[in-house]
Design an enzyme around this catalytic site. Sequence first.
Site, short mmCIF file in Angstrom:
data_model
loop_
_atom_site.label_atom_id
_atom_site.label_comp_id
_atom_site.label_asym_id
_atom_site.label_seq_id
_atom_site.Cartn_x
_atom_site.Cartn_y
_atom_site.Cartn_z
N CYS A 29 20.08 15.51 2.96
CA CYS A 29 19.95 16.89 2.51
C CYS A 29 21.20 17.22 1.70
CB CYS A 29 19.90 17.83 3.71
SG CYS A 29 18.63 17.44 4.89
N ARG A 52 18.95 15.42 -3.57
CA ARG A 52 19.18 14.99 -2.18
C ARG A 52 18.07 15.45 -1.25
NH1 ARG A 52 24.06 13.12 -0.98
NH2 ARG A 52 23.78 13.69 1.20
N TRP A 101 15.82 17.55 3.07
CA TRP A 101 14.96 16.39 3.07
C TRP A 101 14.56 16.22 4.54
CZ3 TRP A 101 12.23 13.48 -0.13
CH2 TRP A 101 11.70 12.29 0.34
N ASN A 139 23.61 18.32 7.30
CA ASN A 139 23.04 17.11 6.67
C ASN A 139 23.35 15.97 7.62
OD1 ASN A 139 22.14 15.05 5.01
ND2 ASN A 139 24.10 14.86 3.97
N GLY A 140 22.31 15.25 8.01
CA GLY A 140 22.51 14.11 8.92
C GLY A 140 21.39 14.06 9.95
N GLU A 161 4.33 -6.77 -8.74
CA GLU A 161 5.24 -5.62 -8.74
C GLU A 161 6.28 -5.77 -9.84
OE1 GLU A 161 5.19 -2.77 -7.84
OE2 GLU A 161 7.23 -2.07 -8.00
N LYS A 166 6.88 -3.09 -12.90
CA LYS A 166 8.19 -2.49 -13.25
C LYS A 166 8.48 -2.67 -14.74
CE LYS A 166 8.99 -0.20 -10.48
NZ LYS A 166 7.77 -0.21 -9.86
N GLU A 173 6.15 -0.47 -16.80
CA GLU A 173 6.37 0.98 -16.61
C GLU A 173 7.59 1.49 -17.38
OE1 GLU A 173 6.70 1.16 -12.26
OE2 GLU A 173 5.24 2.79 -12.29
N HIS A 220 -7.22 -21.35 -16.55
CA HIS A 220 -8.55 -20.73 -16.72
C HIS A 220 -8.51 -19.61 -17.74
CE1 HIS A 220 -9.87 -23.12 -13.39
NE2 HIS A 220 -8.94 -22.62 -12.61
N LYS A 267 5.70 10.91 -11.17
CA LYS A 267 6.19 10.33 -9.92
C LYS A 267 5.07 10.29 -8.88
CE LYS A 267 9.04 8.49 -7.14
NZ LYS A 267 9.27 7.05 -7.36
C1 BG6 Z 1 2.55 6.39 -9.56
C2 BG6 Z 1 4.03 6.11 -9.43
O1 BG6 Z 1 2.35 7.61 -10.20
O2 BG6 Z 1 1.93 6.46 -8.29
C3 BG6 Z 1 4.21 4.78 -8.76
O3 BG6 Z 1 4.64 6.10 -10.72
C4 BG6 Z 1 3.55 4.81 -7.39
O4 BG6 Z 1 5.59 4.48 -8.62
C5 BG6 Z 1 2.08 5.27 -7.49
O5 BG6 Z 1 3.59 3.51 -6.83
C6 BG6 Z 1 1.59 5.66 -6.10
O6 BG6 Z 1 2.34 6.79 -5.71
P1 BG6 Z 1 2.56 7.05 -4.15
O7 BG6 Z 1 3.42 8.28 -4.08
O8 BG6 Z 1 1.21 7.26 -3.53
O9 BG6 Z 1 3.25 5.83 -3.60
#
Ligand code: BG6
Length: 608
Positions: free
Chosen positions: A2, A27, A75, A99-100, A481, A485, A488, A504, A603
Amino acid sequence: MCGIVGYNGSRQAADILLDGLKKLEYRGYDSAGIAVFENGHIKVEKAKGRLANLEDRLVVSGTPLGHVGVGHTRWATHGEPSDINSHPHSHGRVTLVHNGIIENYLSLKRSREAMGNKFVSETDTEVIAHLIDYYYNGNPADAIIRAVGRIEGSYALGVLFEDIPDKLFAVRKDSPLIVGVGEGECFIASDVPAILAHTRQYYLIEQQELAVLSPEGVTLYDFGGNDITATKELLTADWDVEAAEKGGFPHFMLKEIHEQPSTLERAMMPHFVDGIENILREEIPDTSGIRRFVIVACGSAMNAGMLGKNAIEKLARIPVDVCIASEFRYANPILREGDVVIIISQSGETADSLAALRLAKAKGIPVYAIVNVVGSSIAREADNTIYIWAGPEIAVATTKAYSSQVAVLFTLALRLAYDRGTVPYERIVKIAEDMKKIPTLVSDLLSEERIAQYQHLASFNTNKHDFFIIGRGQDYAIGCEGSMKIKEVSYMHCEAYAAGELKHGTISLITEGVPCLAIATDRALVEKTVSNIKEVKARGGQVLYLCTEGLAKDHDFYDFLIELPEIDELLMPLLAIVPLQTYAYYTAVYRGCDVDKPRNLAKSVTVE
Ligand code: BG6
């Protein structure tokens, strides 16, 4: 984690507190609140949700006017996000922000309840207010010192006493807290960004030290009551505000990559505190009736699910299907008695994943959730929720949350294997021991020397159009993955392929200089993968070989080598992903991309 701020000076405290909280929202942003002395009394205003909700509330209720106060952005750890669980918390003459995590808060809470105390929130923090008030007999420092002496865990506290309207008190243990010194005013904050607009000068207070902020300035005491101010160095912050929010890193993504040693520790180690026989026992009391898992998620969370499948099937011999949430929800999935659906989600709000959860529950199927955001919709609606405790993840491209999801899945696989006796106890112990090594090994993989290696590789291929990643079994899952990355954040076309699939069709794409990263951590499959790599090399492809140390000797089929320290094979993905994340990050930087906010992405996609 937090964010806390505090102010004592000649200006209006509320404005400074709200500005400081804005700088600390990275945070945590589940809720926010402030407490300000107004006309000699502490006035508290707090609200669930982002800081804007608090600001809206202040418009209606009126902003408290006064020169001393504390603020908090939360948080959630204990108690889901809500108005009542928001900080500041009060009891009797004491109001504070924290915070903690107070590890022994339940026993302390019960002892206070036995004395007739009534609690209004579900938080661990409220216990501290009760304790300080209990010990307060006119000496604030003594009350604080005695109260924190009973606390186990971590804390940074900003404390106000109803009958001391011109002072603010602060103390910390393990959680960060600084004491800012301005012109005729002083501050406390969890981190530098909160005070940079007002001063660059600050003290670091250590454990067993108490800060008293008064109109005259800052006085620091040790717990023996001695004034130690003269012995403390007044530091100067040379960060700009934006860099400070990222802890000095240029981007949140890189900061979060480097947080992984500690986030992986938080994801795994608490589950081993009560011994191997009690792994995840609280979150999942009984696994006896489970016949199949169906893991459902989106994006990187689904990639994590692929590694969960590999681990659960290898260790516990339980069949696992992995489904894309947006497919699952419209596929009228076949679910039967004994099935358990596992929803993996960092945000806990992804629309497709939430819909999949509700579909499973509508079919009478139990749902586990592996989630980062406490109190999120998926966390609340699942039957059993395992939190990954990765803290706020700001960069759109997930890194620390992904690796913590994988770590929790490996922990679950271990628990299932223990329950079923499908793996010798000695192997379970070995895996658990190796899990304890992972934070340090990940930290080593992020050393300056290693970073320089990843930077060199990324600079080498910055202008390539296509990038391929190949692997078999778990190495293919890791590659998925890694590929996500790179796509993205750097916008480079990158595909992950099961190495056995090259012949193939994909091999037609391999021409002179096309980069192909091959992953080999599964000893049983390494020779097969090497054969596939040689096919790439034979066609002029540029080969980057990411492998467990010892799997590269006597071979001349690669152009670049990244070796990983050896731990139990099942856990190697938690190491292998680190170079891939970092390679993707530097590729994005060298290509001039907006690393933390890649184009077209969000996000958390809370719409279909
Ligand atoms: C996408 C994010 O919008 O959603 C990814 O950019 C994430 O990073 C994916 O893996 C799933 O999101 P969440 O919050 O369900 O894990």
